[in-house]
Design a protein around this motif. Structure first.
Motif, mmCIF file in Angstrom:
data_model
loop_
_atom_site.group_PDB
_atom_site.id
_atom_site.type_symbol
_atom_site.label_atom_id
_atom_site.label_comp_id
_atom_site.label_asym_id
_atom_site.label_seq_id
_atom_site.Cartn_x
_atom_site.Cartn_y
_atom_site.Cartn_z
ATOM 1 N N TRP A 107 -1.101 -25.118 12.610
ATOM 2 C CA TRP A 107 -0.409 -25.078 13.912
ATOM 3 C C TRP A 107 0.195 -26.416 14.276
ATOM 4 O O TRP A 107 1.222 -26.480 14.945
ATOM 5 C CB TRP A 107 -1.366 -24.609 15.004
ATOM 6 C CG TRP A 107 -2.481 -25.601 15.299
ATOM 7 C CD1 TRP A 107 -3.721 -25.610 14.755
ATOM 8 C CD2 TRP A 107 -2.410 -26.708 16.196
ATOM 9 N NE1 TRP A 107 -4.457 -26.651 15.236
ATOM 10 C CE2 TRP A 107 -3.670 -27.347 16.135
ATOM 11 C CE3 TRP A 107 -1.425 -27.222 17.027
ATOM 12 C CZ2 TRP A 107 -3.969 -28.482 16.881
ATOM 13 C CZ3 TRP A 107 -1.717 -28.351 17.771
ATOM 14 C CH2 TRP A 107 -2.974 -28.975 17.706
ATOM 15 N N TYR A 108 -0.458 -27.511 13.842
ATOM 16 C CA TYR A 108 0.054 -28.847 14.160
ATOM 17 C C TYR A 108 1.041 -29.346 13.116
ATOM 18 O O TYR A 108 1.507 -30.483 13.192
ATOM 19 C CB TYR A 108 -1.107 -29.829 14.308
ATOM 20 C CG TYR A 108 -2.003 -29.905 13.089
ATOM 21 C CD1 TYR A 108 -1.698 -30.741 12.015
ATOM 22 C CD2 TYR A 108 -3.147 -29.123 13.002
ATOM 23 C CE1 TYR A 108 -2.515 -30.808 10.892
ATOM 24 C CE2 TYR A 108 -3.967 -29.174 11.883
ATOM 25 C CZ TYR A 108 -3.651 -30.025 10.830
ATOM 26 O OH TYR A 108 -4.446 -30.073 9.738
ATOM 27 N N VAL A 109 1.368 -28.517 12.116
ATOM 28 C CA VAL A 109 2.295 -28.784 11.017
ATOM 29 C C VAL A 109 1.724 -29.841 10.084
ATOM 30 O O VAL A 109 1.429 -29.586 8.930
ATOM 31 C CB VAL A 109 3.691 -29.197 11.533
ATOM 32 C CG1 VAL A 109 4.657 -29.427 10.349
ATOM 33 C CG2 VAL A 109 4.232 -28.139 12.479
ATOM 34 N N SER A 110 1.598 -31.107 10.614
ATOM 35 C CA SER A 110 1.033 -32.191 9.793
ATOM 36 C C SER A 110 0.652 -33.340 10.708
ATOM 37 O O SER A 110 1.203 -33.485 11.803
ATOM 38 C CB SER A 110 2.044 -32.659 8.736
ATOM 39 O OG SER A 110 3.125 -33.328 9.372
ATOM 40 N N ILE B 121 2.130 -34.500 14.504
ATOM 41 C CA ILE B 121 1.366 -34.328 15.742
ATOM 42 C C ILE B 121 0.922 -35.650 16.342
ATOM 43 O O ILE B 121 0.865 -35.807 17.572
ATOM 44 C CB ILE B 121 0.151 -33.390 15.489
ATOM 45 C CG1 ILE B 121 -0.364 -32.835 16.829
ATOM 46 C CG2 ILE B 121 -0.936 -34.121 14.740
ATOM 47 C CD1 ILE B 121 0.594 -31.940 17.527
ATOM 48 N N VAL B 122 0.602 -36.640 15.513
ATOM 49 C CA VAL B 122 0.132 -37.925 16.059
ATOM 50 C C VAL B 122 1.241 -38.636 16.835
ATOM 51 O O VAL B 122 1.040 -39.040 17.993
ATOM 52 C CB VAL B 122 -0.443 -38.808 14.940
ATOM 53 C CG1 VAL B 122 -0.722 -40.215 15.465
ATOM 54 C CG2 VAL B 122 -1.722 -38.184 14.384
ATOM 55 N N PRO B 123 2.454 -38.830 16.251
ATOM 56 C CA PRO B 123 3.513 -39.458 17.054
ATOM 57 C C PRO B 123 3.898 -38.629 18.288
ATOM 58 O O PRO B 123 4.192 -39.187 19.346
ATOM 59 C CB PRO B 123 4.690 -39.564 16.073
ATOM 60 C CG PRO B 123 4.079 -39.495 14.725
ATOM 61 C CD PRO B 123 2.894 -38.594 14.869
ATOM 62 N N LEU B 124 3.865 -37.293 18.132
ATOM 63 C CA LEU B 124 4.229 -36.440 19.265
ATOM 64 C C LEU B 124 3.209 -36.578 20.399
ATOM 65 O O LEU B 124 3.582 -36.683 21.583
ATOM 66 C CB LEU B 124 4.318 -34.991 18.796
ATOM 67 C CG LEU B 124 5.050 -34.011 19.725
ATOM 68 C CD1 LEU B 124 6.494 -34.442 19.923
ATOM 69 C CD2 LEU B 124 4.983 -32.604 19.137
#
Length: 436
Positions: free
Chosen positions: A133-136, A140-143
């Motif tokens: 769901w978070y792709v990678s 997700i971390v920068p987002l």
């Protein structure tokens, strides 16, 4: 509130970005899976491919026409089919499954690809891990970091903006808290920017100006009223004390007449004070169509002859008003004119430009131009008035003006060849034939 809105917008944007990137990644991975299946199918048409060292990260099973596994990637030998897909002979099929028996605890993208050979229809089953769901973590971390920074910046910015915007409100509230009925000098600070808060501050200051002016008028009124009431009371007390010192030698009839004069003066003053209080409170009598010509003529006929009364009255001048209040207004003007007239008082009533114009003039010494407005101030009495009528209240003309304004009109002092000329202007009304 602004921070919550910004957090909601940032969350919606982040979810949108994640969904879009995830769908794109899924499409890309499915295309790669199909491409690999095409390459494997091309090999399978020639011979069964060796899968022991190929296709890292992919799970592959090759089934012969009888449905037996003839080749598989490491870990998939001897295991059940990874998918139940049975595509049409001329098409492929794909699906995504989670926690299947072959891939326990994992989600996989699975593709079934038919391969035509001379000995029958073979099938390739290919699977790769699904997109989380978070792709990678790289996404997700920068987002998430950007989300936190944007929300924090919005919270800080909105706090500063709201604080700066509401600062004048705090100042206004603090100033209003300092205002009491005995101290109306304070005024709320006016913001420098033209906005709703500035309009509010200016409106509050105008209201305070009116309140202070009203309180000052009431204080002056109470002071003047107490002074004027004290004078007749003092005269009554003095007369009574003088008579009681020598009761046998006192001239009681003369004392009684003097007391009645003081009582009459008090009664007139109290009546005027009550009239002023009613007018200040906005209490007026019911208005109705009135023949002002008939009213003025009737009042002139009933007055005792203290001066020669001359009249020039235009018939049929109709106004909307209270008969009692208009009679009081007229008699106040006549009392003032007769008090100052040398011999004659002239009353004129004419219609003019949609207004009824009533003029009361005398042939006395007149009023200086700089005193034209002063005579309408409460308890104001000019030197000539004090000399000719020491018992006057100084409220007759102010009451007359208030009555004129209560009828939608004006009362002013205007220039005259000789003596004073008071001019009342009121709106005319036109009655229909059916009403008349």
């Amino acid at each position: 509130m602004a921070a919550a809105v910004m957090a909601l917008l940032c969350t919606a944007m982040a979810v949108f970005i994640v969904l879009m990137v995830r769908q794109t990644a899924i499409d890309h991975r499915t295309e790669q899976l199909f491409t690999n299946a095409i390459n494997l199918g091309a090999q399978l048409r020639r011979d069964v491919p060796d899968l022991t060292e190929k296709n890292p990260g992919q799970a592959v099973q090759v089934f012969d026409p009888a449905g037996a596994v003839v080749a598989a990637t490491p870990g998939m030998e001897g295991r059940p089919p990874m998918t139940n897909l049975r595509p049409d002979p001329d098409a492929y099929a794909t699906t995504t499954s989670c926690d299947a028996r072959v891939f326990s605890g994992r989600c996989m993208i699975e593709l079934a690809y038919p391969v035509h050979r001379t000995d029958g229809l073979w099938q390739l089953d290919v699977a790769v891990p699904a997109i989380p769901w978070y792709v990678s973590p790289q996404l997700i971390v920068p987002l998430a970091t950007s989300w936190v920074l944007l929300v924090a910046a919005a919270a800080v910015g909105s706090h500063r903006i709201v604080g700066k915007t509401l600062q004048p409100v705090g100042s206004i509230s603090h100033t209003l808290a300092l205002i009491t009925s005995s101290d109306l000098r304070h005024r709320v600070p006016v913001p420098k920017y033209r906005d709703e808060l500035r309009d509010l501050a200016e409106t509050a200051n105008r209201t305070l100006d009116r309140a202070q002016a009203a309180v000052e008028r009431q204080l002056r009124f109470a002071s003047d009223a107490s002074h004027d009431l004290r004078s007749p009371l003092t005269a009554i007390r003095t007369r009574i004390e003088e008579a009681l010192i020598e009761p046998r030698e006192a001239d009681w009839p003369r004392t009684g007449e003097a007391l009645l004069d003081s009582v009459d003066r008090m009664q007139a003053l109290i009546g005027d004070l009550l009239q002023v209080a009613r007018l200040d409170a906005g209490v007026t009598a019911r208005h109705e169509p009135i023949d002002l010509t008939g009213l003025v003529g009737g009042e002139l006929d009933r007055r005792p002859a203290r001066a020669e009364l001359r009249r020039r009255l235009t018939p049929g001048v109709m106004v909307d008003g209270s008969r009692i209040e208009l009679s009081r207004l007229l008699n106040n003007l006549l009392d003032n004119a007769e008090r100052h007239a040398a011999s004659t008082v002239t009353v004129t009533l004419t219609p003019e430009a949609g207004q009824a114009v009533l003029e009361v003039s005398d042939d006395g010494e007149g009023i200086a131009p700089d005193q034209h407005e002063a005579v309408f101030q409460r308890f104001t009495r000019l030197e000539a008035s004090r000399a000719k009528d020491p018992g006057g209240t100084g409220l007759g003309l102010p009451i007359a003006r208030q009555l004129a304004e209560a009828h939608g009109g004006t009362l002013t002092v205007e220039d005259n060849v000789r003596g004073a000329r008071f001019v009342l202007r009121m709106p005319l009304i036109q009655l229909s034939r059916s009403t008349m």
